[in-house]
Motif scaffolding. Structure first.
Motif, PDB file in Angstrom:
ATOM      1  N   GLY A 127     -98.271  22.227  14.465  1.00  0.00           N
ATOM      2  CA  GLY A 127     -98.483  23.226  15.511  1.00  0.00           C
ATOM      3  C   GLY A 127     -99.731  22.930  16.328  1.00  0.00           C
ATOM      4  O   GLY A 127    -100.391  21.900  16.176  1.00  0.00           O
ATOM      5  N   SER A 128    -100.086  23.865  17.204  1.00  0.00           N
ATOM      6  CA  SER A 128    -101.209  23.651  18.114  1.00  0.00           C
ATOM      7  C   SER A 128    -102.528  23.609  17.349  1.00  0.00           C
ATOM      8  O   SER A 128    -102.713  24.326  16.366  1.00  0.00           O
ATOM      9  N   GLY A 129    -103.415  22.784  17.839  1.00  0.00           N
ATOM     10  CA  GLY A 129    -104.737  22.670  17.211  1.00  0.00           C
ATOM     11  C   GLY A 129    -104.767  21.806  15.976  1.00  0.00           C
ATOM     12  O   GLY A 129    -105.821  21.669  15.335  1.00  0.00           O
ATOM     13  N   GLY A 130    -103.633  21.215  15.610  1.00  0.00           N
ATOM     14  CA  GLY A 130    -103.582  20.405  14.401  1.00  0.00           C
ATOM     15  C   GLY A 130    -104.308  19.081  14.565  1.00  0.00           C
ATOM     16  O   GLY A 130    -104.306  18.490  15.643  1.00  0.00           O
ATOM     17  N   GLN A 131    -104.934  18.621  13.499  1.00  0.00           N
ATOM     18  CA  GLN A 131    -105.664  17.355  13.511  1.00  0.00           C
ATOM     19  C   GLN A 131    -104.987  16.378  12.538  1.00  0.00           C
ATOM     20  O   GLN A 131    -104.421  16.789  11.534  1.00  0.00           O
ATOM     21  N   PRO A 132    -105.070  15.080  12.818  1.00  0.00           N
ATOM     22  CA  PRO A 132    -104.437  14.106  11.914  1.00  0.00           C
ATOM     23  C   PRO A 132    -105.224  13.925  10.623  1.00  0.00           C
ATOM     24  O   PRO A 132    -106.429  14.155  10.573  1.00  0.00           O
ATOM     25  N   CYS A 133    -104.503  13.507   9.603  1.00  0.00           N
ATOM     26  CA  CYS A 133    -105.116  13.132   8.318  1.00  0.00           C
ATOM     27  C   CYS A 133    -105.112  11.607   8.247  1.00  0.00           C
ATOM     28  O   CYS A 133    -104.106  10.975   8.559  1.00  0.00           O
ATOM     29  N   THR A 134    -106.232  11.023   7.849  1.00  0.00           N
ATOM     30  CA  THR A 134    -106.322   9.567   7.738  1.00  0.00           C
ATOM     31  C   THR A 134    -106.462   9.161   6.281  1.00  0.00           C
ATOM     32  O   THR A 134    -107.369   9.635   5.585  1.00  0.00           O
ATOM     33  N   MET A 135    -105.557   8.306   5.820  1.00  0.00           N
ATOM     34  CA  MET A 135    -105.633   7.773   4.462  1.00  0.00           C
ATOM     35  C   MET A 135    -106.456   6.496   4.489  1.00  0.00           C
ATOM     36  O   MET A 135    -106.140   5.551   5.221  1.00  0.00           O
ATOM     37  N   VAL A 136    -107.517   6.463   3.696  1.00  0.00           N
ATOM     38  CA  VAL A 136    -108.374   5.284   3.585  1.00  0.00           C
ATOM     39  C   VAL A 136    -107.876   4.472   2.389  1.00  0.00           C
ATOM     40  O   VAL A 136    -107.951   4.934   1.241  1.00  0.00           O
ATOM     41  N   ILE A 137    -107.359   3.277   2.662  1.00  0.00           N
ATOM     42  CA  ILE A 137    -106.615   2.527   1.640  1.00  0.00           C
ATOM     43  C   ILE A 137    -107.278   1.177   1.372  1.00  0.00           C
ATOM     44  O   ILE A 137    -107.450   0.369   2.285  1.00  0.00           O
TER      45      ILE A 137
END
Length: 524
Positions: A235-245
């Motif tokens: 939805g609106s205002g959502g931010q991405p999640c970053t997987m550090v691998i």
């Protein structure tokens, strides 16, 4: 912390069997050893272990129901193809404990804080001796137990102590940061998955929603957490999640490969015949050598499906090692539904790093190659140090003996440490079904305690465990996880033989060769 006591001033209650932990292994041990009226010390207020205390809202069982059940307590609707949620798993464990009246043995909110070995009669940790019987007629171990609520410490004596505290939970693995570059530099929030799992659904969503989240890790808990983050930010205002691998592992969308059931490749007697096993004859060793191309071909066959089915190459997520290495180390993760759909939307992103060295700056994480990642929340899905947890309880010299030079617990039949007397360990070896593995070894342990058979010499047990460890080292670089998945049927065969049961448990030769083994095959 040492808890002093004086035998003349305080009563020590003596029992035959004590069990530490009321997770899957603990309740299985209590059920099998019930004729000794064991005491089970559980530091929390409920059974279930990691299923209760280290699960996320999205956590599901990794195997079908029929692969994760007690031999004498089938799942209701066991052929349901969906993977049970952690809530369903907990309900199943509660029903099992209720059905077999296991709760009467459990002391909740009872944390073991110290273990002492009694030297009032001869015990060895010498490879030249016999191990001896598990129940010697007098206490061998003294255990200090603190009540979480009253903080009162009581002492108990046991002839046999069964340790079921497991490899997960309690002691998180936290990265080591350069000086002055730890979380204190970061303006956001840092937590381990152990802390995250304690949040209720609303608190977890509030923590993630609208935040740039970095998840450090790429095993099952990290993947589940990234999925929860993506869902919280829809939805609106959502931010991405970053997987550090740092280390890639193979992930699997389902238990079907090119239309064939996954068990055909690794979980049948015929498929495991291709793999090395302990105590094999020269002919078997030669066959294993000759079947090496077949093992590689099977691994490549599965890899080809995964690369075709999943956008692993698009996101740079194709591991360089063979699939069999992840299977042989019990690290094959089942992907949550829509995981790569969220990646396509940009809600899950991937940052691969070549080094485990990284540190914090004010607005996120900085890596050794000088690149930076902005974040509001950093979640460490970096695992647990189960061996450290165990070593913190055991007294010397056993503390230094519990793992060998390569960092592995050398457990005979996955249960008895040859150099630690009158103690058993359940839940420390892994397979494709840890519940099945734990239950069968508890059955073996109960019959060993009943003196229905005897252990070989300490030397023989060490030779056996050394063989198994060498096989693991030759099969996978991730051998320290103590996983027996490529020779689990053979491992179970020798356990059945020691107990006096026919190791071939199926009704006909076709089933023996091509059907997977489940807990119900070991109902006796």
């Amino acid at each position: 912390m040492a808890f002093q006591h004086n035998n003349q001033q305080m009563m020590i209650s003596n029992y035959k069997v004590g069990i530490i932990g009321a997770g899957i292994s603990g309740i299985a041990a209590a059920k099998q050893l019930c004729h000794y009226n064991p005491i089970v010390f559980e530091s929390t207020d409920s059974i279930g272990g990691v299923w209760k205390h280290c699960s996320f809202n999205s956590t599901k069982l990794q195997t079908p129901r029929c692969d994760f059940e007690f031999s004498d307590f089938p799942w209701p609707h066991r052929d349901n193809s969906s993977f049970p949620s952690y809530i369903e798993v907990l309900e199943y464990l509660q029903n099992y404990a209720t059905h077999f009246d296991v709760f009467k043995f459990v002391k909740f909110n009872s944390k073991v804080v110290e273990i002492r070995h009694l030297n009032n009669h001869h015990h060895h940790h010498n490879a030249q001796h016999e191990y001896g019987t598990l129940l010697s007629g007098r206490p061998v171990w003294e255990v200090a137990v603190e009540n979480n609520q009253t903080k009162i410490v009581e002492w108990y004596g046991f002839e046999l102590l069964v340790v079921c505290i497991g490899k997960y939970g309690d002691i998180p693995i936290i990265p080591v940061y350069p000086k002055n570059k730890g979380p204190e530099n970061f303006s956001g929030k840092v937590l381990h998955t152990m802390e995250y799992s304690k949040l209720d659904k609303e608190s977890a969503k509030e923590l993630l929603k609208g935040k740039k989240v970095a998840v450090v890790g790429y095993k099952k808990s990290a993947i589940d957490l990234a999925m929860e983050c993506a869902q919280a930010n829809s939805g609106s205002g959502g931010q991405p999640c970053t997987m550090v691998i740092r280390t890639l592992h193979w992930t699997v969308p389902s238990y079907w490969i090119w239309g064939l059931p996954f068990f055909l490749f690794y979980s049948t007697r015929s498929s495991q015949f291709l793999h090395e096993r302990p105590n094999q004859t020269l002919l078997r060793a030669l066959l294993c050598l000759l079947s090496s191309p077949m093992r590689k071909a099977i691994s490549k066959f599965i890899e080809s499906y995964l690369v075709w089915k999943l956008p692993l190459e698009k996101y740079g997520l194709k591991p360089e090692h063979q699939f069999v290495e992840d299977y042989a180390s019990c690290q094959m993760a089942i992907l949550p539904d829509n995981f790569f759909s969220e990646a396509e939307k940009g809600m899950i992103q991937f940052k691969k790093v070549s080094s485990s060295k990284w540190w914090f700056w004010k607005n996120g994480i900085e890596f050794e190659d000088k690149t930076k990642l902005e974040a509001d929340v950093v979640v460490l899905a970096t695992g647990f140090d189960g061996k450290k947890k165990l070593q913190s309880l055991l007294p010397q010299p056993f503390r230094s003996l519990v793992v060998d030079q390569s960092g592995i617990m050398p457990l005979y039949r996955g249960t008895i440490h040859p150099l630690i007397p009158n103690m058993a360990f359940v839940g420390y070896i892994e397979s494709i079904s840890n519940l099945q593995t734990a239950e069968l070894r508890c059955k073996w342990l109960a019959r060993l305690a009943d003196e229905q058979f005897k252990l070989p010499s300490v030397t023989k047990m060490i030779e056996q465990t050394t063989q198994e460890i060498q096989i693991m080292k030759r099969t996978t670089r991730f051998y320290k996880r103590l996983c027996i998945s490529t020779f689990s049927i053979n491992h179970n065969d020798v356990i059945c033989q020691e107990m006096g049961f026919n190791p071939w448990r199926k009704t006909n030769l076709f089933s023996e060769a091509f059907s997977p083994y489940t807990s119900q095959d070991y109902y006796f």
